[in-house]
Design a protein around this motif. Structure first.
Motif, PDB file in Angstrom:
ATOM      1  N   VAL A 234      58.034  76.909   2.211  1.00 13.79           N
ATOM      2  CA  VAL A 234      58.560  76.239   1.018  1.00 13.79           C
ATOM      3  C   VAL A 234      59.463  77.188   0.230  1.00 13.79           C
ATOM      4  N   ILE A 235      59.013  78.428   0.073  1.00 11.58           N
ATOM      5  CA  ILE A 235      59.822  79.427  -0.635  1.00 11.58           C
ATOM      6  C   ILE A 235      61.148  79.646   0.098  1.00 11.58           C
ATOM      7  N   ALA A 236      61.116  79.624   1.421  1.00 15.09           N
ATOM      8  CA  ALA A 236      62.343  79.807   2.204  1.00 15.09           C
ATOM      9  C   ALA A 236      63.333  78.670   1.955  1.00 15.09           C
ATOM     10  N   ILE A 237      62.828  77.460   1.772  1.00 13.24           N
ATOM     11  CA  ILE A 237      63.710  76.329   1.447  1.00 13.24           C
ATOM     12  C   ILE A 237      64.339  76.554   0.083  1.00 13.24           C
ATOM     13  N   ASP A 238      63.524  76.936  -0.895  1.00  6.87           N
ATOM     14  CA  ASP A 238      64.036  77.179  -2.248  1.00  6.87           C
ATOM     15  C   ASP A 238      65.066  78.293  -2.254  1.00  6.87           C
ATOM     16  N   GLN A 239      64.787  79.375  -1.563  1.00  5.73           N
ATOM     17  CA  GLN A 239      65.612  80.581  -1.633  1.00  5.73           C
ATOM     18  C   GLN A 239      66.590  80.701  -0.465  1.00  5.73           C
ATOM     19  N   ASP A 240      66.873  79.600   0.212  1.00  7.37           N
ATOM     20  CA  ASP A 240      67.792  79.635   1.346  1.00  7.37           C
ATOM     21  C   ASP A 240      69.130  80.253   0.933  1.00  7.37           C
ATOM     22  N   PRO A 241      69.656  81.198   1.727  1.00  6.28           N
ATOM     23  CA  PRO A 241      70.853  81.951   1.332  1.00  6.28           C
ATOM     24  C   PRO A 241      72.130  81.123   1.227  1.00  6.28           C
ATOM     25  N   LEU A 242      72.152  79.905   1.763  1.00  7.59           N
ATOM     26  CA  LEU A 242      73.330  79.064   1.576  1.00  7.59           C
ATOM     27  C   LEU A 242      73.532  78.753   0.091  1.00  7.59           C
ATOM     28  N   GLY A 243      72.435  78.728  -0.662  1.00  2.00           N
ATOM     29  CA  GLY A 243      72.534  78.554  -2.110  1.00  2.00           C
ATOM     30  C   GLY A 243      72.922  77.161  -2.554  1.00  2.00           C
ATOM     31  N   LYS A 244      72.567  76.148  -1.761  1.00  2.98           N
ATOM     32  CA  LYS A 244      72.887  74.770  -2.120  1.00  2.98           C
ATOM     33  C   LYS A 244      71.675  74.085  -2.746  1.00  2.98           C
ATOM     34  N   GLN A 245      71.870  73.481  -3.907  1.00  2.00           N
ATOM     35  CA  GLN A 245      70.819  72.661  -4.488  1.00  2.00           C
ATOM     36  C   GLN A 245      70.794  71.323  -3.782  1.00  2.00           C
ATOM     37  N   GLY A 246      69.602  70.793  -3.546  1.00  5.92           N
ATOM     38  CA  GLY A 246      69.486  69.485  -2.932  1.00  5.92           C
ATOM     39  C   GLY A 246      69.715  68.366  -3.929  1.00  5.92           C
ATOM     40  N   ASP A 247      69.726  67.131  -3.406  1.00  4.58           N
ATOM     41  CA  ASP A 247      69.974  65.986  -4.274  1.00  4.58           C
ATOM     42  C   ASP A 247      69.317  64.742  -3.680  1.00  4.58           C
ATOM     43  N   ARG A 248      69.302  63.700  -4.476  1.00  2.34           N
ATOM     44  CA  ARG A 248      68.700  62.434  -4.056  1.00  2.34           C
ATOM     45  C   ARG A 248      69.570  61.760  -3.002  1.00  2.34           C
ATOM     46  N   VAL A 249      68.918  61.285  -1.942  1.00  2.00           N
ATOM     47  CA  VAL A 249      69.597  60.530  -0.895  1.00  2.00           C
ATOM     48  C   VAL A 249      69.454  59.037  -1.150  1.00  2.00           C
ATOM     49  N   SER A 250      68.250  58.628  -1.539  1.00  2.04           N
ATOM     50  CA  SER A 250      68.009  57.211  -1.798  1.00  2.04           C
ATOM     51  C   SER A 250      66.815  57.054  -2.723  1.00  2.04           C
ATOM     52  N   ALA A 251      66.784  55.926  -3.411  1.00  2.79           N
ATOM     53  CA  ALA A 251      65.652  55.562  -4.266  1.00  2.79           C
ATOM     54  C   ALA A 251      65.479  54.059  -4.176  1.00  2.79           C
ATOM     55  N   GLU A 252      64.327  53.636  -3.663  1.00  7.58           N
ATOM     56  CA  GLU A 252      64.011  52.219  -3.544  1.00  7.58           C
ATOM     57  C   GLU A 252      62.623  52.000  -4.111  1.00  7.58           C
ATOM     58  N   GLY A 253      62.566  51.360  -5.274  1.00  5.61           N
ATOM     59  CA  GLY A 253      61.273  51.201  -5.938  1.00  5.61           C
ATOM     60  C   GLY A 253      60.702  52.573  -6.248  1.00  5.61           C
ATOM     61  N   PRO A 254      59.423  52.805  -5.897  1.00  4.12           N
ATOM     62  CA  PRO A 254      58.812  54.104  -6.175  1.00  4.12           C
ATOM     63  C   PRO A 254      59.087  55.164  -5.116  1.00  4.12           C
ATOM     64  N   PHE A 255      59.890  54.838  -4.098  1.00  6.15           N
ATOM     65  CA  PHE A 255      60.095  55.745  -2.971  1.00  6.15           C
ATOM     66  C   PHE A 255      61.462  56.431  -3.068  1.00  6.15           C
ATOM     67  N   GLU A 256      61.436  57.759  -3.029  1.00  3.66           N
ATOM     68  CA  GLU A 256      62.679  58.517  -3.112  1.00  3.66           C
ATOM     69  C   GLU A 256      62.767  59.495  -1.944  1.00  3.66           C
ATOM     70  N   VAL A 257      63.975  59.645  -1.424  1.00  6.12           N
ATOM     71  CA  VAL A 257      64.259  60.614  -0.370  1.00  6.12           C
ATOM     72  C   VAL A 257      65.280  61.604  -0.926  1.00  6.12           C
ATOM     73  N   TRP A 258      64.953  62.886  -0.829  1.00  2.00           N
ATOM     74  CA  TRP A 258      65.849  63.963  -1.275  1.00  2.00           C
ATOM     75  C   TRP A 258      66.107  64.892  -0.096  1.00  2.00           C
ATOM     76  N   SER A 259      67.282  65.532  -0.077  1.00  2.00           N
ATOM     77  CA  SER A 259      67.579  66.470   1.001  1.00  2.00           C
ATOM     78  C   SER A 259      68.321  67.683   0.453  1.00  2.00           C
ATOM     79  N   LYS A 260      68.215  68.779   1.206  1.00  2.00           N
ATOM     80  CA  LYS A 260      68.862  70.044   0.833  1.00  2.00           C
ATOM     81  C   LYS A 260      69.403  70.692   2.092  1.00  2.00           C
ATOM     82  N   PRO A 261      70.712  70.962   2.169  1.00  2.00           N
ATOM     83  CA  PRO A 261      71.269  71.636   3.347  1.00  2.00           C
ATOM     84  C   PRO A 261      70.876  73.111   3.361  1.00  2.00           C
ATOM     85  N   LEU A 262      70.601  73.628   4.556  1.00  2.00           N
ATOM     86  CA  LEU A 262      70.179  75.019   4.718  1.00  2.00           C
ATOM     87  C   LEU A 262      71.197  75.782   5.570  1.00  2.00           C
ATOM     88  N   LYS A 263      71.178  77.107   5.459  1.00  2.00           N
ATOM     89  CA  LYS A 263      72.240  77.936   6.029  1.00  2.00           C
ATOM     90  C   LYS A 263      72.373  77.799   7.536  1.00  2.00           C
TER      91      LYS A 263
END
Length: 205
Positions: free
Chosen positions: A115-144
């Motif tokens: 989990v820490i590796a995802i947060d501190q990935d050297p590409l330095g890209k913040q993730g964002d929401r991909v979709s939100a349907e009702g109470p269900f949300e999908v978020w993604s973050k590109p990694l190096k």
């Protein structure tokens, strides 16, 4: 100061600080009011960060406030959501609990190297929401290395099945999937996501 310093701006997200924080030397800036050790506080803050990814990058980060993991007023699955969402947001991981009184469960969350590796990935890209349907949300973050971190979040009150939206994520059915919180699960979903819970995946295209 005459020495390297990490300049954290804290004026609670007023005046769209993410737009001008770097110009005054900020390395991070609070984007919200103070967090509380309650699911509604954490989730309202975390999921409100959608759309801010373009303002983050190496040396300047959006800060949705410290982690409440281990303070005892949220459930285990809610703390997993907290840690997972902050990692996808590339947020500063500031432990806000008593480090001298950590339970094994708290340590298992805060010290999870994947989990820490995802947060501190050297590409330095913040993730964002991909979709939100009702109470269900999908978020993604590109990694190096070309991998993608994906969070399947259930903000509802009942456990429900969720699947990877492969097309929206630019993935295929042959992609390799690593279930970060449950590495023994080698499947490709769908996954049963508990109330206020998450499935955090690292996917290799």
């Amino acid at each position: 100061t005459g020495r390297p310093i990490y300049f954290s701006l804290c004026q609670y997200g007023w005046d769209s600080v993410w737009k001008w924080g770097p110009t005054v030397g900020g390395n991070s800036w609070r984007t919200t009011d103070d967090i509380q050790d309650k699911y509604m506080s954490m989730s309202n803050i975390g999921f409100s960060q959608a759309g801010l990814s373009k303002y983050a990058g190496p040396g300047h980060w959006n800060d949705p406030d410290m982690l409440e993991v281990g303070n005892g007023k949220m459930k285990y699955n809610e703390y997993l959501t907290h840690m997972s969402l902050w990692a996808i947001l590339a947020a500063p991981l500031l432990a806000g609990n008593d480090l001298s009184q950590m339970t094994p469960e708290t340590k298992s969350i805060l010290l999870n190297k994947d989990v820490i590796a995802i947060d501190q990935d050297p590409l330095g890209k913040q993730g964002d929401r991909v979709s939100a349907e009702g109470p269900f949300e999908v978020w993604s973050k590109p990694l190096k290395n070309g991998d993608v971190a994906v969070g399947l979040f259930n903000r509802g009150h009942d456990a429900e099945q969720m699947s990877l939206p492969l097309q929206k994520l630019g993935l295929s059915a042959t992609s390799k999937v690593h279930n970060v919180w449950n590495p023994s699960d080698k499947g490709h979903g769908p996954w049963m996501v508990p109330e206020h819970g998450v499935v955090l995946l690292r996917v290799t295209k």
